[in-house]
Enzyme design. Structure first.
Site, PDB file in Angstrom:
ATOM      1  N   GLU A  45       0.629  -1.063  -0.076  1.00 27.01           N
ATOM      2  CA  GLU A  45       0.241   0.003  -0.052  1.00 27.01           C
ATOM      3  C   GLU A  45       0.511   1.559   0.071  1.00 27.01           C
ATOM      4  O   GLU A  45       0.336   1.915   0.785  1.00 27.01           O
ATOM      5  CB  GLU A  45      -1.016  -0.005   1.291  1.00 27.01           C
ATOM      6  CG  GLU A  45      -1.787  -1.403   1.011  1.00 27.01           C
ATOM      7  CD  GLU A  45      -2.867  -0.865   1.944  1.00 27.01           C
ATOM      8  OE1 GLU A  45      -3.061   0.220   3.281  1.00 27.01           O
ATOM      9  OE2 GLU A  45      -4.650  -1.484   1.979  1.00 27.01           O
ATOM     10  N   GLU A  81      -7.068  -7.960  -1.385  1.00 25.95           N
ATOM     11  CA  GLU A  81      -7.379  -7.516   0.428  1.00 25.95           C
ATOM     12  C   GLU A  81      -8.398  -6.938   1.185  1.00 25.95           C
ATOM     13  O   GLU A  81      -9.005  -6.381   0.160  1.00 25.95           O
ATOM     14  CB  GLU A  81      -6.305  -6.486   1.173  1.00 25.95           C
ATOM     15  CG  GLU A  81      -5.002  -6.744   1.556  1.00 25.95           C
ATOM     16  CD  GLU A  81      -4.047  -5.800   2.211  1.00 25.95           C
ATOM     17  OE1 GLU A  81      -5.037  -5.137   3.213  1.00 25.95           O
ATOM     18  OE2 GLU A  81      -3.012  -5.369   2.400  1.00 25.95           O
TER      19      GLU A  81
HETATM   20  C1  GAL Z   1      -4.564  -2.892   4.948  1.00 24.60           C
HETATM   21  C2  GAL Z   1      -3.096  -3.157   4.978  1.00 24.60           C
HETATM   22  C3  GAL Z   1      -2.992  -4.522   5.716  1.00 24.60           C
HETATM   23  C4  GAL Z   1      -3.239  -4.492   6.788  1.00 24.60           C
HETATM   24  C5  GAL Z   1      -4.880  -4.392   6.650  1.00 24.60           C
HETATM   25  C6  GAL Z   1      -6.016  -4.083   7.636  1.00 24.60           C
HETATM   26  O1  GAL Z   1      -4.433  -1.382   4.393  1.00 24.60           O
HETATM   27  O2  GAL Z   1      -2.727  -3.575   3.527  1.00 24.60           O
HETATM   28  O3  GAL Z   1      -1.667  -5.109   6.064  1.00 24.60           O
HETATM   29  O4  GAL Z   1      -3.793  -3.404   8.073  1.00 24.60           O
HETATM   30  O5  GAL Z   1      -5.336  -2.707   5.879  1.00 24.60           O
HETATM   31  O6  GAL Z   1      -7.179  -4.157   7.125  1.00 24.60           O
END
Ligand code: GAL
Length: 661
Positions: free
Chosen positions: A152, A308
């Protein structure tokens, strides 16, 4: 090179896997459970720099070998991360000047993550060395199907104001502007006496007690974007030598303001997006759809990866709202509907310690005796049934203009109204189309838009001459354009286009604006068609355009509020009010009809309908069953003929037979 990774079969299912937090027995159980759930891809190593290189130059990969081999033995593929988002403690100690500095001058601390500046030479060198090692060691490993660089970029800190950044900024400026004279002109330094006589006099646009030159701010946003991108590129070039696709996960296509993802997209072999549902927001699935559509658009229509999302609670939100029964399934399949060939989560197993222990996971603290685990296993089975969808394309007849530069510029200080915000208009337009079951692509204003029946420009405050010409050509050739107020008013330097607003679009819209009349906080205006607007009113003067509706009250009562200009073979419409909901929908449906945009009629507006090749995804977000009588085919999720109805909260993925148009 470009392409989707060689995940063994169908849609990828799995998530971030951080086994370094767990003893061997748990790691072994992980693999058993992954098989039970149908996991076929995990992202590994994203935060493991301190374990991979515990001392500067001292690499240790045996532990990782064991894990990769174990996954391979179970037929699970690996998306291997370069863990540069968390430099180890030794790095921070050795290079204290690599800590990022905020605009306010605060040096970011260690103990969290993302605490190295992308411009810092030692950070760049250490990142590249590690990428080399990973490429050497795992490049040929059959389990490793792709690379995941960093994590990110740009979130939470897009811009850094440390000394390394300031030095890089000056060389970036030389390259962009060529001469100080050009820079002084571009930045309008004649205002407030800001003229620069030497490059060394130019500082980063740090926090000041009043507004800093907006053109300088805008250039800094561009510069910061390029610095992260060049940190990514250096690793990408190393990893690409392995012949396997390389990506980095976007921090939310619609929510990460700091990165200009149009510039990133061509540098990735596959677009990867992280999407986190706003638990508080009613109808948050509409924002999800928008994020997915923007991801697909960045991918140029190619399949992309949902890298994710969450099974439930998101610990960085104010309240960790659990998903309601069926919601994780609807969310996951909505991403697939809109072009994702993966359903991946953060993270596989809930952590017992650390910052994110209250974040949901595929294996929750409650273990496998939980509803959540059963839902994950059931989702894995659904995803397997969707294998035939892989690679399928989504077609859109309507596009919305989305430009990060305009986003940045509009939201700098001292605009005609503090209520103006980029997402405010884009979201309103998108929602109206979502409810009409119209699938949308997002486009940069300079892109080839000739294939769309309708193009909407809801928040195009900044529009270059080149982009304006592009829109003009589109209309001339027969396209239907609708522009919202306060668009096309400044150029790439935040300089007002010459003459009355909207300078860049006056001719194509066939009108000009004499004065803006922003509304007070709760003030509204009514249009002659009955719709109500907030935020904005303005005095429009017609040129070649004609008025379809006027303001019925407010500061511009009796003057045009909605206009249309037949131009060439197409039309250019202008909406001078901030309409919402039904009011905006009525304006848009009129335009869709005029432009011949096909869409289903008589479906509830809580039913999401997206067509991906010959599969129709029907996702019922409403509380009652939704009837879809005209559709016939087989539901991939049940294997049975589609009964013409989607249960409340349910999903159907209908492989359409020939009888369905
Ligand atoms: C994202 C990040 C992950 C984790 C996730 C939790 O932004 O890439 O590593 O922190 O959020 O929601």
């Amino acid at each position: 090179m470009s392409g989707y990774p060689a995940v063994p079969e169908g849609i990828a299912f799995g998530g971030d896997y951080n086994p370094e937090q767990w003893p061997r027995e748990v790691q072994e159980e992980d693999v058993r459970l992954m098989r039970e759930a149908g996991v076929n891809l995990v992202s590994l190593g994203i935060f493991a720099w301190a374990l991979m290189e515990p001392r500067e130059g001292g690499y240790e990969f045996d532990w990782l070998d064991t894990i990769v081999d174990r996954l391979h033995g179970a037929g699970i593929s690996v998306n291997l991360g370069t863990p540069t988002t968390v430099p180890p403690a030794w790095f921070s100690r050795a290079y204290p000047d690599a800590f990022p500095v905020t605009r306010e001058g605060v040096r970011v601390g260690a103990g969290a993550r993302q605490h190295a500046c992308s411009s810092h030479p030692a950070f760049r060198a250490a990142s590249a060395r590690l990428a080399e090692r990973l490429a050497e060691r795992y490049g040929d490993h059959p389990a490793v199907v792709m690379w995941h660089v960093h994590n990110e970029y740009g979130a939470p800190l897009g811009e850094c104001y440390c000394p390394s950044s300031t030095a890089a900024w000056r060389s970036w400026l030389r390259h962009r502007h060529g001469s100080l004279e050009a820079l002084n002109t571009a930045w309008g330094t004649a205002f407030w006496g800001q003229h620069y006589g030497e490059w060394e006099e130019i500082d980063a646009p740090r926090w000041s007690h009043t507004v800093v030159n907006p053109a300088q701010r805008l250039d800094y946003a561009r510069f910061a974007n390029e610095e992260h991108l060049s940190h990514y590129r250096a690793q990408r070039d190393i990893l690409r030598r392995t012949g396997k696709p390389v990506t980095t996960n976007f921090a939310g296509t619609v929510s990460c303001k700091s990165m200009d993802l149009w510039r990133w997209a061509p540098e990735l072999d596959v677009i990867a997006n992280d999407h986190y549902l706003n638990g508080e927001q009613p109808d948050n699935h509409i924002q999800l759809a928008m994020s997915a559509d923007l991801s697909r658009s960045l991918a140029g229509g190619q399949p992309w990866m949902l890298m994710e999302h969450s099974t439930g609670a998101i610990s960085w939100q104010a309240r960790g709202i659990a998903k309601r029964p069926g919601e994780m399934r609807r969310n996951s399949l909505a991403h697939v509907a809109r072009g994702s060939d993966s359903v991946l989560f953060f993270q596989w197993r809930a952590s017992r310690y650390g910052a994110e222990k209250w974040h949901s996971a595929m294996v929750p603290h409650a273990g496998t005796g939980s509803r959540l685990w059963r839902d994950v296993v059931a989702l894995g089975a659904d995803v397997r049934r969707l294998a035939p969808v892989r690679g399928g394309r989504v077609a859109a007849e309507v596009a919305i203009v989305w430009d990060w530069e305009s986003y940045w510029a509009l939201e700098l200080e001292w605009r005609p109204s503090g209520d103006l915000a980029f997402r405010e208009r884009v979201d309103a337009f998108y929602e109206a189309l979502w409810r009409e079951h119209v699938t949308v692509d997002f486009v940069h204003p300079s892109a080839d838009i000739s294939g769309y029946r309708v193009v909407l420009a809801p928040s195009s405050y900044l529009l270059t001459e080149t982009s304006a010409k592009n829109l003009r050509r589109y209309v001339e050739a027969g396209g239907h354009l609708l522009v919202s107020f306060f668009s096309g008013v400044v150029d790439e330097n935040d300089t007002v286009h010459e003459g009355p607003c909207p300078g860049a679009l006056r001719d194509v819209l066939g009108l000009s604006v004499e004065e803006f009349h922003p509304l007070r906080e709760r003030e509204t205006v009514t249009l002659t068609g009955g719709a109500t607007g907030r935020i904005w009113s303005e005095r429009v003067h017609l040129g070649q355009a004609r008025a379809l509706q006027c303001f019925a009250d407010g500061p511009d009562a009796g003057h045009p509020a909605l206009t249309v200009h037949p131009f060439g073979a197409g039309t250019a419409s202008y909406l001078a009010a901030a309409l919402h909901g039904a009011g905006l929908r009525a304006v848009l449906t009129d335009l869709l009809d005029r432009a011949g945009v096909s869409r289903p009629r008589d479906l509830p507006d809580t039913l999401e309908l997206v067509r991906r090749d010959r599969y129709a995804f029907l996702i019922n977000h409403g509380p009652t069953p939704a009837n879809v009588p005209a559709m016939t085919g087989t539901d991939l999720l049940t294997g049975a003929p589609f009964p013409g109805q989607v249960p409340a909260g349910g999903v159907a993925v209908v492989e359409l037979d020939r009888r369905t148009p």
